[in-house]
Every structure is written in structure tokens, then in C-alpha cells.
Design a protein around this motif. Structure first.
Motif, PDB file in Angstrom:
ATOM      1  N   PHE A   1      35.946  17.342  54.290  1.00  0.00           N
ATOM      2  CA  PHE A   1      35.112  18.018  53.285  1.00  0.00           C
ATOM      3  C   PHE A   1      35.100  17.244  51.981  1.00  0.00           C
ATOM      4  N   ASP A   2      34.066  17.537  51.167  1.00  0.00           N
ATOM      5  CA  ASP A   2      33.875  16.771  49.930  1.00  0.00           C
ATOM      6  C   ASP A   2      34.392  17.507  48.705  1.00  0.00           C
ATOM      7  N   GLY A   3      34.547  18.813  48.796  1.00  0.00           N
ATOM      8  CA  GLY A   3      35.057  19.511  47.631  1.00  0.00           C
ATOM      9  C   GLY A   3      34.996  21.018  47.769  1.00  0.00           C
ATOM     10  N   ALA A   4      35.677  21.677  46.810  1.00  0.00           N
ATOM     11  CA  ALA A   4      35.694  23.137  46.797  1.00  0.00           C
ATOM     12  C   ALA A   4      35.382  23.638  45.399  1.00  0.00           C
ATOM     13  N   MET A   5      34.721  24.772  45.362  1.00  0.00           N
ATOM     14  CA  MET A   5      34.478  25.475  44.100  1.00  0.00           C
ATOM     15  C   MET A   5      35.358  26.715  44.143  1.00  0.00           C
ATOM     16  N   LEU A   6      36.295  26.813  43.207  1.00  0.00           N
ATOM     17  CA  LEU A   6      37.295  27.883  43.265  1.00  0.00           C
ATOM     18  C   LEU A   6      37.207  28.799  42.059  1.00  0.00           C
ATOM     19  N   ASP A   7      37.498  30.076  42.290  1.00  0.00           N
ATOM     20  CA  ASP A   7      37.527  31.065  41.211  1.00  0.00           C
ATOM     21  C   ASP A   7      38.953  31.335  40.778  1.00  0.00           C
ATOM     22  N   LEU A   8      39.150  31.475  39.472  1.00  0.00           N
ATOM     23  CA  LEU A   8      40.404  32.026  38.957  1.00  0.00           C
ATOM     24  C   LEU A   8      40.006  33.272  38.167  1.00  0.00           C
ATOM     25  N   LYS A   9      40.182  34.430  38.803  1.00  0.00           N
ATOM     26  CA  LYS A   9      39.601  35.654  38.230  1.00  0.00           C
ATOM     27  C   LYS A   9      40.425  36.220  37.073  1.00  0.00           C
ATOM     28  N   ALA A  10      41.695  35.817  36.976  1.00  0.00           N
ATOM     29  CA  ALA A  10      42.528  36.231  35.832  1.00  0.00           C
ATOM     30  C   ALA A  10      43.674  35.239  35.713  1.00  0.00           C
ATOM     31  N   TRP A  11      44.167  35.036  34.481  1.00  0.00           N
ATOM     32  CA  TRP A  11      45.312  34.148  34.289  1.00  0.00           C
ATOM     33  C   TRP A  11      46.610  34.869  34.630  1.00  0.00           C
ATOM     34  N   ASN A  12      46.758  36.071  34.104  1.00  0.00           N
ATOM     35  CA  ASN A  12      47.982  36.847  34.326  1.00  0.00           C
ATOM     36  C   ASN A  12      48.034  37.378  35.765  1.00  0.00           C
ATOM     37  N   ASN A  13      49.210  37.256  36.366  1.00  0.00           N
ATOM     38  CA  ASN A  13      49.350  37.627  37.773  1.00  0.00           C
ATOM     39  C   ASN A  13      49.085  39.114  38.021  1.00  0.00           C
ATOM     40  N   GLU A  14      49.632  39.967  37.146  1.00  0.00           N
ATOM     41  CA  GLU A  14      49.442  41.416  37.306  1.00  0.00           C
ATOM     42  C   GLU A  14      47.964  41.780  37.170  1.00  0.00           C
ATOM     43  N   HIS A  15      47.337  41.142  36.186  1.00  0.00           N
ATOM     44  CA  HIS A  15      45.925  41.450  35.976  1.00  0.00           C
ATOM     45  C   HIS A  15      45.090  40.955  37.163  1.00  0.00           C
ATOM     46  N   HIS A  16      45.494  39.805  37.704  1.00  0.00           N
ATOM     47  CA  HIS A  16      44.790  39.287  38.878  1.00  0.00           C
ATOM     48  C   HIS A  16      44.910  40.266  40.039  1.00  0.00           C
ATOM     49  N   ARG A  17      46.139  40.842  40.186  1.00  0.00           N
ATOM     50  CA  ARG A  17      46.327  41.806  41.280  1.00  0.00           C
ATOM     51  C   ARG A  17      45.468  43.059  41.051  1.00  0.00           C
ATOM     52  N   PHE A  18      45.357  43.470  39.792  1.00  0.00           N
ATOM     53  CA  PHE A  18      44.518  44.629  39.470  1.00  0.00           C
ATOM     54  C   PHE A  18      43.055  44.354  39.861  1.00  0.00           C
ATOM     55  N   LEU A  19      42.590  43.143  39.559  1.00  0.00           N
ATOM     56  CA  LEU A  19      41.169  42.836  39.807  1.00  0.00           C
ATOM     57  C   LEU A  19      40.864  42.526  41.267  1.00  0.00           C
ATOM     58  N   THR A  20      41.837  41.946  41.984  1.00  0.00           N
ATOM     59  CA  THR A  20      41.517  41.405  43.317  1.00  0.00           C
ATOM     60  C   THR A  20      42.383  41.951  44.455  1.00  0.00           C
ATOM     61  N   GLY A  21      43.463  42.654  44.106  1.00  0.00           N
ATOM     62  CA  GLY A  21      44.376  43.146  45.139  1.00  0.00           C
ATOM     63  C   GLY A  21      45.413  42.121  45.570  1.00  0.00           C
ATOM     64  N   ARG A  22      45.324  40.879  45.080  1.00  0.00           N
ATOM     65  CA  ARG A  22      46.277  39.831  45.476  1.00  0.00           C
ATOM     66  C   ARG A  22      46.771  39.069  44.245  1.00  0.00           C
ATOM     67  N   GLU A  23      47.946  38.441  44.395  1.00  0.00           N
ATOM     68  CA  GLU A  23      48.519  37.663  43.297  1.00  0.00           C
ATOM     69  C   GLU A  23      47.848  36.285  43.198  1.00  0.00           C
ATOM     70  N   ASN A  24      48.068  35.612  42.048  1.00  0.00           N
ATOM     71  CA  ASN A  24      47.341  34.350  41.877  1.00  0.00           C
ATOM     72  C   ASN A  24      48.153  33.049  41.944  1.00  0.00           C
ATOM     73  N   PRO A  25      49.491  33.050  42.138  1.00  0.00           N
ATOM     74  CA  PRO A  25      50.177  31.751  42.197  1.00  0.00           C
ATOM     75  C   PRO A  25      49.633  30.808  43.273  1.00  0.00           C
ATOM     76  N   GLN A  26      49.317  31.315  44.455  1.00  0.00           N
ATOM     77  CA  GLN A  26      48.775  30.445  45.507  1.00  0.00           C
ATOM     78  C   GLN A  26      47.411  29.884  45.099  1.00  0.00           C
ATOM     79  N   ILE A  27      46.646  30.701  44.398  1.00  0.00           N
ATOM     80  CA  ILE A  27      45.318  30.256  43.964  1.00  0.00           C
ATOM     81  C   ILE A  27      45.466  29.138  42.929  1.00  0.00           C
ATOM     82  N   LYS A  28      46.404  29.322  41.977  1.00  0.00           N
ATOM     83  CA  LYS A  28      46.638  28.250  40.985  1.00  0.00           C
ATOM     84  C   LYS A  28      47.145  26.984  41.694  1.00  0.00           C
ATOM     85  N   HIS A  29      47.984  27.166  42.698  1.00  0.00           N
ATOM     86  CA  HIS A  29      48.491  26.005  43.443  1.00  0.00           C
ATOM     87  C   HIS A  29      47.341  25.281  44.145  1.00  0.00           C
TER      88      HIS A  29
END
Ligand code: SF4
Ligand code: SF4
Length: 286
Positions: free
Chosen positions: A168-196
Motif C-alpha cells: 500500500f501507498d499510505g493511510a489517512m488516519l483520524d485522531l478523534k481526541a488527544w486525551n485517552n479518557e475523552h477518546h474513549r468517551f467519543l469512540t468507545g476505545r482508547e487511543n494509545p494504539q492509534i497514536k502508535h
């Protein structure tokens, strides 16, 4: 011939909003986030053939046969009634397509597009299909000019990204919130894997675009502007697309949230630009 299949909710032969240039966009069914702000919520779940939608179809386009729901496309008037009654956030209108069938659709439009984008739902939840499709595109002389991009939520593991890396040539990724708790509130999942994933893709020159979503009264980027900017800088020369939340099509509590306007987006865009970050503003506000 590659017979690996995927459950597909939609194929758009020419899209100019799913990556650079004109692209064939393929939307796969099923997602592993539960974003309150999803404006295609029927792409999240998988149909379990419960049959609840069948009696609600006003055009008799749905039937239940031998425990399976069947969609008669020629009778369907695209009224979306079935989407609204489904408790699984799914659709009876998803199609199962093989790699070969999708390749045939790509070949028809190949001279007129710059690439293909696989989106969702979450494209990487059907990773073996994704790898097989991109591999087939790259191996086909008549399709070699097409770039292969993924529109992803970033939950895929590093092992998964490694499987995609050669094809593949590339990915377009969303980071829906910086704070982990807030990310869980918005998406139901934590964001460390997404940041990784974002960091890993940037390191491997596969991060086409980072996306931020401005949701009035429900986004935390300004609160964390320092660490967010440092994170973006560390990615190298990656453009940041700011998307504006709109409530159209959203289910649940977020349907009552205010849609973002230029007045909501502009302060974040200006603050990031002051920190020498390349920003792409929303093309339109609804
Ligand atoms: S689309 Fe939803 S309501 Fe219809 S059969 Fe599938 S799970 Fe049931
Ligand atoms: S969109 Fe769904 S409810 Fe409407 S006609 Fe088509 S199958 Fe029936």
C-alpha cells in the motif's frame, strides 16, 4: 484468480473526497470503534439475519429465506428505512465481493482515476482481503499506476500494518481526541494504539494525512495544544486535515450536538499554523 471476499457496503467509482485526485472508493462493512459522531452508523455492525428490517421495507425489496435476509436491488428505492430499524447498526444491502469482482470494477474506471481508497466501517477489519486486493492491483500491468490508500481509524496492530507495508501507498488516519479518557468517551476505545499507528506509519513514510475532528463543545485539541503540536511535529512533513463535525445522519446523543462552523474550526487551524503545521481546512460546512 483471487477468490478472497469482503463484505462491502458501497463502491463509489469516482470520488474526489477520499484522498488525492479522483479515486475509486470502496467502503467495507464493519468497524471496531463506536464513534458517537459516525455519520454512516449503519456501516458499523454486521448483519445477523434477524429479519427485523424485512417487514419494514415499504417496497418489498427484502425477504427472509432459509434464515438469511435477501436484498432485491432492482426493487430497492434507497429509502433507508431498513437502516433506521436495524438494532445492529448494520444494513441488509451489503454485498459480498471477491478480489476479482472488485478488480473488474477498478479496470472499468482505471484510465480516469489516480488510485483506490479502501474505507469503511474500518477497512482493516477485513485485512486479508485488503492485502490481497492491493497485491493484485500492484501486480496488474494495467492498474500499476493506481495508488492504494487506506482510510483507517488506526486501531490496527503493528503486525497488521507490516502486512500492508509492501502493497500500500499510505493511510489517512483520524485522531478523534488527544486525551485517552475523552477518546474513549467519543469512540468507545482508547487511543494509545492509534497514536502508535500514526507514529509507525509516519516512520515508514505511509502517513498520507492526519485528520482531526472539530466537534463544538466536545473536542479537546485546544486543551492539549502543546503535546498535540509536538506529536504532529515529530511525524515530519505530514498534512493535518481538519474535519468539521456535522450532525446529519448521526444516531444517538451526538445527533443533538451542534455542527461545526468556520468559527469553530478557524482558531484551531490558525493555532496549528502558528506552530508551522500544514493544515487543510474543511472543503465545506453543512
Ligand atoms: S440488517 Fe439489521 S435488522 Fe436487517 S436482518 Fe440484518 S441485523 Fe437484522
Ligand atoms: S433502502 Fe432498505 S427499506 Fe428502503 S427499499 Fe431499499 S431495502 Fe427496502
Amino acid at each position: 484468480m483471487n477468490s478472497r471476499c469482503a463484505l462491502v457496503s458501497q463502491v463509489i467509482p469516482f470520488s474526489c473526497v477520499d484522498g488525492p485526485g479522483s479515486r475509486l472508493a470502496l467502503f467495507l462493512q464493519g468497524c471496531n470503534l463506536r464513534c458517537k459522531t459516525c455519520h454512516n452508523p449503519w456501516t458499523i455492525g454486521r448483519c445477523n439475519d434477524c429479519g427485523d428490517c424485512v417487514v419494514h421495507c415499504p417496497h418489498d425489496a427484502l425477504t427472509l429465506q432459509a434464515g438469511r435476509v435477501w436484498w432485491q436491488e432492482s426493487d430497492c428505492q434507497k429509502c433507508d428505512t431498513c437502516l433506521h430499524v436495524c438494532s445492529q447498526q448494520s444494513t441488509p444491502m451489503a454485498h459480498r465481493f471477491s478480489v476479482e469482482e472488485i478488480l473488474a470494477q477498478i479496470r472499468k474506471v482505471a484510465p480516469f482515476i489516480e488510485g483506490i481508497t479502501v474505507s469503511g466501517g474500518e477497512a482493516t477489519t477485513q485485512l486479508p482481503f485488503l492485502v490481497a486486493l492491493f497485491h493484485a492491483v500492484k501486480a496488474d500491468e494495467s492498474l500499476k499506476h493506481l495508488t492504494c490508500l487506506v482510510d483507517s481509524n488506526g486501531l490496527l496492530s503493528e503486525t497488521g500494518w507490516q502486512k500492508l507495508l509492501p502493497v500500500f501507498d499510505g493511510a489517512m488516519l483520524d485522531l478523534k481526541a488527544w486525551n485517552n479518557e475523552h477518546h474513549r468517551f467519543l469512540t468507545g476505545r482508547e487511543n494509545p494504539q492509534i497514536k502508535h499507528s500514526i507514529r509507525w506509519l509516519a516512520q515508514h513514510k505511509r502517513l498520507t494525512e492526519l485528520r482531526l475532528l472539530v466537534i463544538p463543545d466536545h473536542c479537546d485539541y485546544f486543551e492539549h495544544l502543546g503535546p498535540l503540536s509536538a506529536f504532529i511535529h515529530a511525524l515530519g512533513d505530514v498534512p493535518v486535515r481538519i474535519n468539521a463535525f456535522h450532525a446529519h445522519g448521526v444516531y444517538g446523543e451526538a445527533a443533538r450536538w451542534r455542527s461545526a462552523t468556520a468559527d469553530d474550526v478557524e482558531p484551531l487551524a490558525v493555532a496549528l499554523e502558528k506552530r508551522r503545521i500544514t493544515v487543510i481546512r474543511p472543503a465545506l460546512y453543512l
